[in-house]
Design a protein around this motif. Structure first.
Motif, PDB file in Angstrom:
ATOM      1  N   UNK A 134       0.706  -1.111  -0.183  1.00  0.00           N
ATOM      2  CA  UNK A 134      -0.502  -0.089  -0.330  1.00  0.00           C
ATOM      3  C   UNK A 134       0.488   1.574  -0.112  1.00  0.00           C
ATOM      4  N   UNK A 170      -4.205  11.078   3.323  1.00  0.00           N
ATOM      5  CA  UNK A 170      -2.972   9.751   2.893  1.00  0.00           C
ATOM      6  C   UNK A 170      -2.343  10.099   1.420  1.00  0.00           C
TER       7      UNK A 170
ATOM      8  N   UNK B 163      -7.062  -3.761   0.226  1.00  0.00           N
ATOM      9  CA  UNK B 163      -5.687  -2.783   1.021  1.00  0.00           C
ATOM     10  C   UNK B 163      -4.711  -2.729   0.461  1.00  0.00           C
ATOM     11  N   UNK B 164      -3.843  -3.212  -0.549  1.00  0.00           N
ATOM     12  CA  UNK B 164      -2.341  -3.216  -1.411  1.00  0.00           C
ATOM     13  C   UNK B 164      -2.788  -2.337  -2.438  1.00  0.00           C
ATOM     14  N   UNK B 165      -3.618  -1.717  -3.134  1.00  0.00           N
ATOM     15  CA  UNK B 165      -3.764  -1.482  -4.225  1.00  0.00           C
ATOM     16  C   UNK B 165      -5.002  -0.118  -3.426  1.00  0.00           C
ATOM     17  N   UNK B 166      -5.170   0.371  -2.443  1.00  0.00           N
ATOM     18  CA  UNK B 166      -5.881   1.779  -2.163  1.00  0.00           C
ATOM     19  C   UNK B 166      -5.016   2.577  -2.506  1.00  0.00           C
ATOM     20  N   UNK B 167      -5.522   3.462  -2.834  1.00  0.00           N
ATOM     21  CA  UNK B 167      -4.537   4.787  -2.535  1.00  0.00           C
ATOM     22  C   UNK B 167      -3.818   4.850  -1.048  1.00  0.00           C
ATOM     23  N   UNK B 168      -3.014   5.036  -0.799  1.00  0.00           N
ATOM     24  CA  UNK B 168      -2.515   5.445   0.546  1.00  0.00           C
ATOM     25  C   UNK B 168      -3.188   4.304   1.669  1.00  0.00           C
ATOM     26  N   UNK B 169      -3.130   4.904   3.459  1.00  0.00           N
ATOM     27  CA  UNK B 169      -3.827   4.390   4.178  1.00  0.00           C
ATOM     28  C   UNK B 169      -4.969   4.937   4.736  1.00  0.00           C
ATOM     29  N   UNK B 170      -5.060   6.191   4.578  1.00  0.00           N
ATOM     30  CA  UNK B 170      -6.004   6.731   4.645  1.00  0.00           C
ATOM     31  C   UNK B 170      -7.497   5.998   3.256  1.00  0.00           C
ATOM     32  N   UNK B 171      -7.296   5.987   2.909  1.00  0.00           N
ATOM     33  CA  UNK B 171      -8.355   5.000   1.819  1.00  0.00           C
ATOM     34  C   UNK B 171      -7.819   3.814   2.018  1.00  0.00           C
ATOM     35  N   UNK B 172      -7.714   3.294   2.265  1.00  0.00           N
ATOM     36  CA  UNK B 172      -7.987   1.875   2.344  1.00  0.00           C
ATOM     37  C   UNK B 172      -8.033   1.115   3.991  1.00  0.00           C
ATOM     38  N   UNK B 315      -8.453  -4.839  -6.870  1.00  0.00           N
ATOM     39  CA  UNK B 315      -7.467  -3.805  -7.618  1.00  0.00           C
ATOM     40  C   UNK B 315      -8.820  -2.887  -7.621  1.00  0.00           C
ATOM     41  N   UNK B 319      -9.616   1.044  -6.138  1.00  0.00           N
ATOM     42  CA  UNK B 319      -9.598   2.140  -6.734  1.00  0.00           C
ATOM     43  C   UNK B 319     -10.346   2.383  -7.514  1.00  0.00           C
TER      44      UNK B 319
END
Lengths: 447, 447
Positions: A134, A170, B163-172, B315, B319
């Motif tokens: 991430x 973020x 989680x691994x593809x979402x744009x940053x930690x707030x997005x995840x 993915x 996103x």
């Protein structure tokens, strides 16, 4: 532990996919503590890209070196009712003790080239998977888009206006670090600009013009409060507004540095406004453009001779709209000294720890990369360097130095790769050693 | 104030575009403190959407009610060298004193319908612009995509692996709140799942299978540690793996609940695996599928009769890959009691504070919306409700209740709007009162 509105750095150990904890417990319970090597890479170039700009690796290593499970975290995990108390104690003592190698921030990369390699006892390396992905994915995706706008603008400033569209706070914050590494000139985002040393800029929205008694009153207030400001001229009629501006400037001591167009036919409007400004002798007042711009619009506008001096970009850059995801993979390539690889359809990878050697021609242009086993020797600059060694974070270059190095690395690409159209040029070869290792590993899988 | 790795909630006052502060100072310096109404809406439906699912409005109001500039913030702003000390003092005393109306979390909306309306002294309303937009945009974009996967899956569980593809930690993190409002069944993300009450799930990665001496050893360890687990069968050859699993299950007390396919031809593989399981009498072992899925793949697989019982999605959902941005606008519609509107090409809007009345037919299906002035009376349920009144946060429904209401609101849409193909059906009318206000406001602009 109450749910926070925003993820806190202290809670990052729980930004983990459940299966990573489940696997970690399985490794722990089976006494599987041999060293593993995981490689972070991507298999295919996204559409509309000739290279990706790897960003965020060093920051990810920093975050990983600080991960600590607190009592609150342990209590939360206990509630999931699948972890043994002894494993939770192991988590409480968790420190990342492994080694991470990474390419420098802002390195242009091609498919199969590792952005990072993590070498650690397998449970430790597995626990990092989603957080690390991430972290690196965000900055890499954003920078890989933004660098295209920078290249299309041909030296004219490109400023980020994307906060409102970026995916969460973020992204809006760390994305600015990626913009800086990609060579953008400024950002509208105050916190991120200051945190990451990128020039903070911005002037007015249409709402300000609408709130004032007249458009000219809005301009006069701004020129007085912010000498040398940029005026947004398209709220009602851009060229009418610019005509009034030149009359006013002729008769007053007010000075502005630029006008901004945010809608309409930017080619026609910029030509019309330029002519009005030039005819009145205001040849030094620049024209900035914004509103739905991407690298193709910028190229087309400049190709048609639009007299635009700089660009404000938001949506397309902020979400990397044409390739918002990169299919990053975090794959086990070695365990207990044995090379490992996956053989699922379409997902075959290269086993073993790796190094990438970047070779340049005599004029300093990238001639090709060799992806090789980590212990092989080849000509060229080895790209992967140790950023975390046995749990100890290594010294970083300053962000200023990283930004310069990133610009140099992009400048050194062949012109074809710096163009907007996708090319088949993939300047990467796999070393004979790595091919042989793949073949042998595959043969063993089939036994 | 040192740069944090992640944005802290306490620093959100600086997550502001510089022009908002510049405009606020101009309003302040000119004594322009009349009440403004800003409307948050979108002009056009994104491609591949029949409605958007508005999410994040109430949370945004909560964040706004807590904004406070600290001494550190003031010191940072001073360094930008464009704010007067007296204005910085005004910022230090800043509290949002206005009123915010918003549609309920998880409301399906159409173009021109406000997600939120902010009514406050103009400087206050202007300062919120980018933060509020960022906050609502993320959750709305993610939920608007995820609800399509839920509808395509026709009642089968859909679990977030993104989680691994979402744009940053707030997005995840906050994205999982959006997934819950969109009706997904679970998430792999431990922190977000617990914070937002969504079932946390996950089993194993290919790396676990590869790290074990054999695939069967990996399965046996998991079935022992996690009775009733899901086994990932596609590391080498899915149907071979399932054949070995049924032989093993016949001879042992181990029990699993599902297998997961993550690559290959999911239709063929799911059929093959289903037949092997059924032939051996394991009709209750479910088949989960993941790997590059979106709503179209899910629809096609189910349409072709793939025996898949649930989906893991990453993915595309994480996103919102086909529409990663929504062109949300935050526009001044009233100031000092006067209706306001913009007349830029292609950006004409409706002036004044608004209400949306949602009308249902006798069977409870949405019949149409009327967008009207806030003081008009029409049949139907008024969608915009006060969430923050004179600076005071109003009581929220629980997230559980919001999730139920969101599901009901989506269920009440006509079938055509719930389908994946974009339709021209736009069940929205503009009231006569609002049309007349627009005409009169436009006439005054042209005077």
């Amino acid at each position: 532990m109450e749910a926070a509105e925003l993820v806190r750095e202290a809670d990052l150990p729980l930004m983990v996919d459940l299966y990573e904890l489940a696997m970690a417990q399985a490794y722990w319970s089976e006494g599987m503590d041999d060293t593993a090597v995981f490689s972070l890479f991507f298999r295919q170039m996204p559409e509309n890209r000739n290279f990706i700009l790897a960003c965020g690796q060093q920051q990810a290593a920093k975050v990983i070196s600080r991960l600590r499970f607190t009592d609150d975290h342990i209590e939360r995990l206990r509630k999931l009712d699948r972890f043994k108390p002894e494993f939770l104690e192991w988590l409480r003592d968790f420190r990342f003790t492994g080694t991470i190698r990474a390419v420098p921030e802002g390195t242009p990369l091609f498919p199969q080239e590792p952005l990072m390699e993590v070498e650690a006892p397998i449970a430790e390396a597995q626990l990092l998977e989603s957080l690390l992905m991430n972290y690196v994915h965000l900055e890499t995706v954003i920078a890989s888009k933004a660098v295209r706008l920078r290249l299309a603008a041909g030296g004219r400033p490109v400023v980020d206006f994307g906060m409102r569209r970026m995916h969460g706070l973020d992204a809006a914050h760390r994305g600015v670090r990626a913009f800086r590494l990609a060579g953008l000139s400024g950002t509208s985002n105050v916190l991120a600009g200051q945190d990451f040393g990128l020039n903070v800029s911005g002037t007015m929205a249409h709402s300000f013009v609408q709130a004032c008694a007249s458009e000219m009153e809005a301009f006069e207030i701004y020129a007085r409060l912010y000498p040398g400001t940029t005026l947004l001229v398209d709220t009602y009629d851009s060229q009418q507004a610019v005509k009034r501006i030149v009359e006013w400037l002729k008769a007053s001591p007010a000075r502005i540095s630029a006008i901004r167009l945010d809608s309409g036919d930017l080619l026609e409007e910029s030509r019309g406004c330029r002519a009005i400004l030039d005819d009145a002798g205001f040849t030094d007042i620049r024209i900035m453009a914004s509103g739905g711009l991407d690298e193709y619009r910028i190229r087309d506008l400049l190709g048609q001779g639009a007299p635009i001096d700089g660009f404000g970009v938001g949506t397309a850059t902020g979400v990397a709209n044409d390739a918002p995801a990169l299919e990053l993979a975090y794959k086990l390539t070695e365990f207990g000294g044995e090379p490992k690889m996956k053989n699922s359809p379409g997902k075959r990878s290269f086993p073993g720890a790796k190094q990438v050697f970047r070779q340049y021609d005599r004029s300093g242009i990238l001639a090709g990369d060799v992806i090789a086993g980590v212990n092989e020797h080849h000509q060229g600059v080895p790209l992967l360097r140790c950023v975390l060694e046995s749990g100890q974070l290594q010294a970083f270059d300053s962000l200023d130095d990283q930004v310069r190095a990133a610009a140099d690395a992009v400048d050194a690409l062949p012109d074809l790769l710096k163009g907007l159209e996708q090319t088949d040029l993939a300047p990467v070869t796999i070393s004979d050693g790595l091919r042989a290792l793949q073949k042998n590993t595959l043969a063993r899988l089939r036994e």
